[in-house]
Design a protein around this motif. Structure first.
Motif, PDB file in Angstrom:
ATOM      1  N   GLN A 198       0.882  -1.235   0.072  1.00  0.00           N
ATOM      2  CA  GLN A 198      -0.117   0.145   0.162  1.00  0.00           C
ATOM      3  C   GLN A 198       0.962   1.373   0.069  1.00  0.00           C
ATOM      4  N   THR A 199       2.019   1.150   0.733  1.00  0.00           N
ATOM      5  CA  THR A 199       2.991   2.429   0.690  1.00  0.00           C
ATOM      6  C   THR A 199       3.479   2.533  -0.815  1.00  0.00           C
ATOM      7  N   LEU A 200       3.735   1.653  -1.537  1.00  0.00           N
ATOM      8  CA  LEU A 200       4.273   1.777  -2.773  1.00  0.00           C
ATOM      9  C   LEU A 200       3.169   2.136  -3.724  1.00  0.00           C
ATOM     10  N   LEU A 201       1.882   1.823  -3.381  1.00  0.00           N
ATOM     11  CA  LEU A 201       0.798   2.162  -4.214  1.00  0.00           C
ATOM     12  C   LEU A 201       0.489   3.666  -4.105  1.00  0.00           C
ATOM     13  N   TYR A 202       0.540   4.142  -2.677  1.00  0.00           N
ATOM     14  CA  TYR A 202       0.543   5.520  -2.805  1.00  0.00           C
ATOM     15  C   TYR A 202       1.378   6.378  -3.238  1.00  0.00           C
ATOM     16  N   ALA A 203       2.704   5.769  -3.101  1.00  0.00           N
ATOM     17  CA  ALA A 203       3.969   6.546  -3.611  1.00  0.00           C
ATOM     18  C   ALA A 203       3.859   6.500  -5.377  1.00  0.00           C
ATOM     19  N   ARG A 204       3.370   5.673  -5.690  1.00  0.00           N
ATOM     20  CA  ARG A 204       3.347   5.435  -7.219  1.00  0.00           C
ATOM     21  C   ARG A 204       2.145   6.516  -7.618  1.00  0.00           C
ATOM     22  N   GLY A 205       1.004   6.427  -6.965  1.00  0.00           N
ATOM     23  CA  GLY A 205      -0.084   7.185  -6.984  1.00  0.00           C
ATOM     24  C   GLY A 205       0.312   8.973  -7.279  1.00  0.00           C
ATOM     25  N   GLU A 206       1.191   9.386  -6.307  1.00  0.00           N
ATOM     26  CA  GLU A 206       1.617  10.495  -6.154  1.00  0.00           C
ATOM     27  C   GLU A 206       2.389  10.895  -7.372  1.00  0.00           C
ATOM     28  N   LEU A 207       3.305  10.223  -7.874  1.00  0.00           N
ATOM     29  CA  LEU A 207       4.045  10.165  -9.035  1.00  0.00           C
ATOM     30  C   LEU A 207       2.992  10.277 -10.286  1.00  0.00           C
ATOM     31  N   GLU A 208       2.211   9.638 -10.333  1.00  0.00           N
ATOM     32  CA  GLU A 208       1.026   9.398 -11.295  1.00  0.00           C
ATOM     33  C   GLU A 208       0.465  10.537 -11.368  1.00  0.00           C
ATOM     34  N   ALA A 209      -0.024  11.222 -10.311  1.00  0.00           N
ATOM     35  CA  ALA A 209      -0.527  12.650 -10.235  1.00  0.00           C
ATOM     36  C   ALA A 209       0.485  13.842 -11.080  1.00  0.00           C
ATOM     37  N   THR A 223       7.703  20.223  -7.395  1.00  0.00           N
ATOM     38  CA  THR A 223       8.073  18.912  -7.904  1.00  0.00           C
ATOM     39  C   THR A 223       9.183  18.579  -6.996  1.00  0.00           C
ATOM     40  N   GLU A 224      10.182  19.220  -6.857  1.00  0.00           N
ATOM     41  CA  GLU A 224      11.454  18.692  -6.064  1.00  0.00           C
ATOM     42  C   GLU A 224      10.776  18.258  -4.760  1.00  0.00           C
ATOM     43  N   GLU A 225      10.020  18.976  -3.984  1.00  0.00           N
ATOM     44  CA  GLU A 225       9.914  18.524  -2.518  1.00  0.00           C
ATOM     45  C   GLU A 225       8.935  17.191  -2.796  1.00  0.00           C
ATOM     46  N   LEU A 226       8.036  17.136  -3.818  1.00  0.00           N
ATOM     47  CA  LEU A 226       6.961  16.124  -4.009  1.00  0.00           C
ATOM     48  C   LEU A 226       7.991  14.533  -4.204  1.00  0.00           C
ATOM     49  N   VAL A 227       8.837  14.979  -5.233  1.00  0.00           N
ATOM     50  CA  VAL A 227       9.700  13.660  -5.458  1.00  0.00           C
ATOM     51  C   VAL A 227      10.670  13.120  -4.406  1.00  0.00           C
ATOM     52  N   THR A 512      16.046   8.876  -8.787  1.00  0.00           N
ATOM     53  CA  THR A 512      15.402  10.146  -8.246  1.00  0.00           C
ATOM     54  C   THR A 512      16.577  10.664  -7.255  1.00  0.00           C
ATOM     55  N   SER A 513      17.728  10.155  -7.253  1.00  0.00           N
ATOM     56  CA  SER A 513      18.825  10.693  -6.062  1.00  0.00           C
ATOM     57  C   SER A 513      19.211  12.242  -6.758  1.00  0.00           C
ATOM     58  N   PRO A 514      19.800  12.747  -5.737  1.00  0.00           N
ATOM     59  CA  PRO A 514      20.100  14.104  -5.922  1.00  0.00           C
ATOM     60  C   PRO A 514      21.422  14.457  -7.134  1.00  0.00           C
ATOM     61  N   ALA A 515      21.938  13.138  -7.690  1.00  0.00           N
ATOM     62  CA  ALA A 515      22.990  13.322  -8.722  1.00  0.00           C
ATOM     63  C   ALA A 515      21.973  13.686  -9.969  1.00  0.00           C
ATOM     64  N   ALA A 516      20.567  13.444  -9.969  1.00  0.00           N
ATOM     65  CA  ALA A 516      19.836  13.566 -11.235  1.00  0.00           C
ATOM     66  C   ALA A 516      19.802  14.930 -11.516  1.00  0.00           C
ATOM     67  N   PRO A 517      19.494  15.308 -12.932  1.00  0.00           N
ATOM     68  CA  PRO A 517      19.069  16.590 -13.274  1.00  0.00           C
ATOM     69  C   PRO A 517      18.348  17.540 -12.327  1.00  0.00           C
ATOM     70  N   SER A 525      15.908  27.127 -10.668  1.00  0.00           N
ATOM     71  CA  SER A 525      14.743  26.450 -10.500  1.00  0.00           C
ATOM     72  C   SER A 525      13.442  26.949 -11.004  1.00  0.00           C
ATOM     73  N   HIS A 526      13.292  28.468 -10.790  1.00  0.00           N
ATOM     74  CA  HIS A 526      12.034  28.971 -11.126  1.00  0.00           C
ATOM     75  C   HIS A 526      11.994  29.137 -12.581  1.00  0.00           C
ATOM     76  N   GLU A 527      12.864  28.868 -13.299  1.00  0.00           N
ATOM     77  CA  GLU A 527      12.785  29.017 -14.773  1.00  0.00           C
ATOM     78  C   GLU A 527      12.425  27.486 -15.298  1.00  0.00           C
ATOM     79  N   ARG A 528      12.153  26.692 -14.572  1.00  0.00           N
ATOM     80  CA  ARG A 528      11.874  25.308 -14.918  1.00  0.00           C
ATOM     81  C   ARG A 528      10.299  25.009 -14.741  1.00  0.00           C
ATOM     82  N   ASP A 529       9.698  24.670 -15.558  1.00  0.00           N
ATOM     83  CA  ASP A 529       8.187  24.264 -15.024  1.00  0.00           C
ATOM     84  C   ASP A 529       8.169  22.559 -14.683  1.00  0.00           C
ATOM     85  N   PRO A 530       6.990  22.191 -13.888  1.00  0.00           N
ATOM     86  CA  PRO A 530       7.030  20.728 -13.400  1.00  0.00           C
ATOM     87  C   PRO A 530       7.207  20.087 -14.462  1.00  0.00           C
TER      88      PRO A 530
END
Length: 575
Positions: A198-209, A223-227, A512-517, A525-530
């Protein structure tokens, strides 16, 4: 797939002669039973409601009485349903009958139990009588192996982890195996795996949203905070699963037994030690070197722990100097001994005290080949225990409960990888002369001839150390010891699926690690849309890793599918 419409029955107790045998019947019975016409005319059946499926089978065997009150035992006489009831048609004159209406039964269906006398003829007659209540439109048949348990799973009475623990319950021989099986029989692991899914289901649901609605919906979180929030949840779950996988191997030591290898030189006393521990002459004892050529494995219960003791060929130099020539058979025995030590969970290094050139003195005899084998075990990470045998050669005033200080220092120098609490001074000769039973509990034998009881007590303590659950303490976070002890019941099948699940979670975290873009300078960050951020992180692939991970958890429990679109959408709108 077996049909679920038929009524099944089987002997639930072990076959053979016994005081009591239990015959269990489960499922929907036929609407009418094949009774002798005379029985129908003398004892007409009362109308039976359709929601009482086993009443007809009961009336076929007990036509003169009504079915017992649910979950109350009643004494009944069982008759052959093919003939009128009479003294000549009695199958068992003193059977206990119990009726359990579903769904709160062992199978989730209506269950009828006949506790009959355990004579083979009576058991055979009752089983045959039940089979003769068959009707073409509603079969009554003997259950296939494991079919009662299968129906319990299909009717949500047992989960797959509980079913696996049920097999351990039936095969448990020692106290540790029993404790492990009892813990596994609870729903703790089942509920835990389902909560993780269920935890993974909720996590996936947030990414799907984030993927589907980021462009036209305003989120309270960036987006950064959500991920980052989802990654933190997944990372915490990955830590728990990692501990469960490690504890699975420790639980396997309790379930399948701890392999103990007796490693040492010829005539060090390995065979004598084995014989004293198991209480029988399992291995040949002789002063001639090389008498043990192959591995002698003996299973024994030590303080509730099942261990497999392996006596092996003595390791010595193959040739040179005054050493006797070693034949091909003994060479193979030495090779197998070293291999078995590397395959064991605990290696007991048996060394001995021998007379020295000094009058009345003794010396510790350790062959270089034995040291080389010990070094291999240390490199392989094996748990080592040292037993210094033949301590009866020491003066009485020097040998009490432990080695003399000088000798203990020598042992520490020779075996630096072995802690002091795992070094024991023993004498198999004194133990044999004492002729006292070995129980693994020193308190039952205060005199302890040969100090073998102290050795066994220390060996059991070693078992407890290597088979204790990981995660207890600071590493386990907010969970107590009981939580991690449940993870000892993880089976090999569950562990394999958990490892695949963990691999998918690590793939998700790597994306999704900090090494990602995503970890771009804050000034930009304000110049990039979600939406653009989602594309750079490849959230679609990351969400798939969560789905695959949840699928592995569903495979363990046999319940639910993480990929259901309705479930995912439900999470999206609920959040």
């Amino acid at each position: 797939m077996l049909d679920t419409d038929s009524t099944i029955y089987a002997l639930s107790t072990a076959p053979g002669r016994a005081a009591i045998a239990v015959v269990r019947v489960s499922g929907p019975a036929c609407p009418s039973v094949r009774l002798h016409p005379t029985i129908r005319s003398i004892f007409p059946l009362r109308p039976v409601p359709t929601n009482a499926p086993l009443h007809q089978i009961y009336q076929a065997l007990c036509p003169t009485t009504s079915i017992p009150k649910p979950r109350f035992a009643a004494l009944r006489t069982l008759y052959d349903p093919s003939h009128p009831p009479s003294p000549n048609t009695v199958l068992d004159a003193g059977a206990l009958v119990l009726y359990f209406p579903g769904p709160k039964t062992v199978t989730g269906e209506d269950v009828l139990e006949f506790h009959i006398h355990g004579g083979p003829a009576i058991v055979k007659a009752v089983l045959s009588a039940i089979s003769r209540t068959h009707q073409p439109d509603a079969a009554v048949r003997y259950a296939e192996p494991g079919e009662f348990t299968r129906r319990a799973f299909m009717n949500d009475r047992l989960g797959l982890p509980q079913i696996e623990a049920l097999g351990d319950t039936l095969s448990a021989d020692t106290e540790q195996q029993r404790r492990l099986a009892v813990r596994g029989a609870s729903a703790a692991l089942l509920n835990r795996y389902e909560a993780w899914r269920q935890t993974l289901l909720y996590a996936r649901g947030e990414l799907e949203a984030l993927i589907d609605f980021a462009e036209d919906q305003h989120f309270d979180e960036s987006t950064e905070e959500l991920v980052a929030s989802v990654s933190a949840q997944v990372r915490a779950l990955a830590v728990q699963i990692g501990f469960h996988i490690q504890n699975a191997s420790r639980g396997e030591l309790r379930r399948s037994g701890i392999r103990v290898a007796l490693l040492g030189a010829p005539n060090a006393g390995k065979s004598s030690l084995l014989n004293r521990v198991v209480g029988t002459e399992a291995a040949i004892v002789s002063t001639e070197q090389g008498t043990t050529r192959d591995i002698v494995d003996v299973g024994v219960d030590l303080g509730g722990w099942y261990c497999k003791l392996g006596d092996m060929a003595g390791i010595r130099a193959e040739a040179g100097g005054s050493a006797a020539v070693i034949g091909a058979v003994e060479k193979e025995g030495i090779r197998r001994a070293r291999a078995r030590a590397l395959e064991s969970d605990v290696v007991v290094v048996v060394v001995s005290l021998e007379d020295s050139d000094t009058a009345g003195g003794v010396r510790l005899l350790v062959e270089p080949e034995v040291l080389a084998a010990v070094d291999d075990c240390v490199e392989a990470g094996k748990c080592l225990v040292v037993a210094v045998n033949k301590c009866d050669k020491l003066p009485t005033e020097e040998w009490r409960d432990e080695l003399p200080p000088a000798l203990a220092e020598t042992v520490r120098d020779v075996f630096p990888a072995v802690p002091a609490e795992r070094v024991f001074a023993i004498s198999c000769n004194d133990a044999q002369r004492g002729s006292l039973p070995l129980t693994g509990k020193r308190a039952q034998n205060p005199s302890d001839p040969g100090h073998l009881q102290a050795f066994l007590h220390g060996l059991i303590s070693t078992f407890e150390q290597i088979a204790s659950p990981l995660g207890v303490g600071d590493e386990g976070g907010q969970y107590d010891k009981s939580y991690w002890e449940d993870s000892l019941g993880v089976t090999h099948r569950q562990s394999s699926n958990l490892q695949i699940c963990l691999d998918h979670l690590e793939d998700f975290l790597s994306q999704t690690s900090p090494a990602a873009p995503l970890d771009a300078p804050a000034s930009h960050s304000h110049e990039r849309d979600p939406a653009s951020i989602a594309v750079e992180i490849d959230i679609v692939t990351a969400a798939e890793h969560l789905r695959f991970a949840a699928d592995m958890l569903a495979k363990i429990t046999g319940k639910g599918e993480s990929g259901d679109v309705e479930d995912v959408l439900g999470v999206v709108f609920e959040k």
